[in-house]
Design an enzyme around this catalytic site. Sequence first.
Site, PDB file in Angstrom:
ATOM      1  N   GLY A   1       7.817   5.308   6.868  1.00  0.00           N
ATOM      2  CA  GLY A   1       7.366   6.056   8.038  1.00  0.00           C
ATOM      3  C   GLY A   1       6.044   6.715   7.754  1.00  0.00           C
TER       4      GLY A   1
ATOM      5  N   GLU B   1       4.325   1.993  11.715  1.00  0.00           N
ATOM      6  CA  GLU B   1       4.511   2.393  10.316  1.00  0.00           C
ATOM      7  C   GLU B   1       5.477   1.459   9.583  1.00  0.00           C
ATOM      8  OE1 GLU B   1       3.154   4.569   8.309  1.00  0.00           O
ATOM      9  OE2 GLU B   1       1.934   5.749   9.684  1.00  0.00           O
TER      10      GLU B   1
ATOM     11  N   GLU C   1       4.218  -0.602   6.355  1.00  0.00           N
ATOM     12  CA  GLU C   1       4.747  -0.215   5.049  1.00  0.00           C
ATOM     13  C   GLU C   1       5.826  -1.134   4.492  1.00  0.00           C
ATOM     14  OE1 GLU C   1       3.920   4.567   5.052  1.00  0.00           O
ATOM     15  OE2 GLU C   1       5.989   3.883   5.187  1.00  0.00           O
TER      16      GLU C   1
ATOM     17  N   GLU D   1       7.015  -1.300  -4.251  1.00  0.00           N
ATOM     18  CA  GLU D   1       8.112  -2.197  -3.882  1.00  0.00           C
ATOM     19  C   GLU D   1       8.678  -1.771  -2.538  1.00  0.00           C
ATOM     20  OE1 GLU D   1      12.302  -3.892  -5.733  1.00  0.00           O
ATOM     21  OE2 GLU D   1      11.682  -1.875  -6.274  1.00  0.00           O
TER      22      GLU D   1
END
Length: 142
Positions: free
Chosen positions: A32, A48, A52, A101
């Site tokens: 987020g 987001e 991401e 990761e």
Amino acid sequence: MHTRVTGIVIEDDRILLLDQDTDGPRSYSLPGGKVEDGETLEQALIREMREETGVDVEVGRLLYLCDNVAAHVVHITFEARRVGGQVGAITEGADTRPIREVAFVPLGDLPGLGFSEKFVKLCRDGFPDFGSYMGPKSAIGL
């Protein structure tokens, strides 16, 4: 204060998390980020999550609102459902802190990553008080 949206995606007793440096003691966190000017909360979360994690989501229930007064942030967390994309196909440079990761982590592994048992229980129970203002982040075990 600024507004930050985060998404909780749980599939098969596993939760989607990022491994990156944070302001706190944990290196794993919920995906987020900051809501940009002119965005709705839903638009910000979809953007987001895509940037991401590489995952396209459909925004679900409002799970909780909480404060991080020290950081001047209001956190608004939604349930989200994966509808496409590829886990780990992140947008390079979209985040100021490199993402090491992106992974679906078993809920049972969360305490070893610095998440509280309370947060794990909320995830497993489906956030029974969803839609509530929870006060400080510590109230939900984060």
